[in-house]
Design a protein around this motif. Sequence first.
Motif, short mmCIF file in Angstrom:
data_model
loop_
_atom_site.label_atom_id
_atom_site.label_comp_id
_atom_site.label_asym_id
_atom_site.label_seq_id
_atom_site.Cartn_x
_atom_site.Cartn_y
_atom_site.Cartn_z
N TYR A 198 28.87 36.94 45.40
CA TYR A 198 29.16 36.03 44.25
C TYR A 198 27.82 35.71 43.45
N TRP A 203 29.97 31.47 35.15
CA TRP A 203 30.88 30.74 34.89
C TRP A 203 32.04 31.36 33.95
N VAL A 206 34.13 33.41 36.00
CA VAL A 206 35.11 32.68 36.68
C VAL A 206 36.38 32.07 36.14
N LEU A 207 36.05 31.49 34.99
CA LEU A 207 37.05 31.00 34.25
C LEU A 207 38.06 31.92 33.44
N PHE A 209 38.75 34.85 35.22
CA PHE A 209 39.50 35.15 36.12
C PHE A 209 40.81 34.17 36.69
N ALA A 210 40.19 33.00 36.70
CA ALA A 210 41.04 31.85 37.17
C ALA A 210 42.15 31.83 36.26
N MET A 211 42.04 31.96 34.87
CA MET A 211 43.07 31.80 33.87
C MET A 211 43.82 33.01 33.93
N THR A 212 43.55 34.12 34.22
CA THR A 212 44.34 35.42 34.22
C THR A 212 45.14 35.05 35.48
N VAL A 213 44.75 34.92 36.68
CA VAL A 213 45.43 34.89 38.01
C VAL A 213 46.50 33.59 37.66
N LEU A 214 46.34 32.41 37.13
CA LEU A 214 47.13 31.60 36.82
C LEU A 214 48.38 32.02 36.00
N ILE A 249 43.16 42.14 42.47
CA ILE A 249 42.61 41.05 42.75
C ILE A 249 41.88 41.18 44.28
#
Length: 312
Positions: A198, A203, A206-207, A209-214, A249
């Motif tokens: 990684y 950033w 990361v943001l 990816f995190a939003m899409t997974v949420l 994922i």
Amino acid sequence: MIKRLQNHIAESRYALPVTAVYAVVIWLLGGLLVHQWWLQFACFALSAYFIVLLNNFNALIRIYSRMVSCAFLVLSCMACFLFDNFKGGAAQLCYIVSNVLLFRCYRDEKATGWMFYASICLGLASMLWVQMLYFVPFIWVLTATELSALNHKTLAASLLGLLTPYWLSAGWFVYQQRTAALVDHFAALAQWEPLCDYSHVTWPQVLVFAMTVLLLVTGIVHFWRRSYNDKIRTRQLYAFFMTMALLTIVLLVLQPQHYDVLMRLLIINTAPFAAHFVALTYTKLTNIAFCVIVGLCLFITAYCLWMSSSIF
């Protein structure tokens, strides 16, 4: 049943045109004119068009709603740092077209033609990004379990479809005396190193990816709590999306160096779940959640534009 802001937006006939204009604005701000990303934008526009067809042909939302297409556009624009990657955009388009064709095989064991054409699209995607072949065995399993359309004839048609782009291009590689390039193309399938590296992840990545997974997790939980309201066919298609999203994922965690394409695949498989949640929930809490989701998507988009665009 009280219709709230999210429901009025989800059921509006203006939702998709307004979101499309928003997407064009983001592309312009991202550098469409400055960098002349016309081919990339064409892939994006065609991908959006086939997402519309995917929703229309399969009735992914049981009410009139364009939220699947809107969710795809918003999430794709959120990852605006991917705009310049033509191969990723072309692979994304091939994958979406493949899904449109593959879902026509639902419970039709004689649909060898649809399977062949869908596999040609996967073969084209693998020519652009060979790791797409990792997903093919899982797509076969899902075709058997969720689409009930796999037998020896459709499997043979799929194999022929996958091989067709390579068969057509092999003569050109031989003529150009570049057979080694074709061997190197497939050799990349065995290259798993570096694993879970990684160090080059940013950033903005990361943001997004995190939003899409949420959104994916929220949509999956909502869908399976309320899936009894949907037809069996719809539930099976969503199971297809969910499995592909989870596989994406896993591969993204293991090989973040392929973020540019894998993130696009994750967005495609997340959009139906996000849309289902927005269009088919009616409580005050989910309305607040919708407003928060929109705000976060706009904030992340603005941040990614700021970090990646040469205009700012």
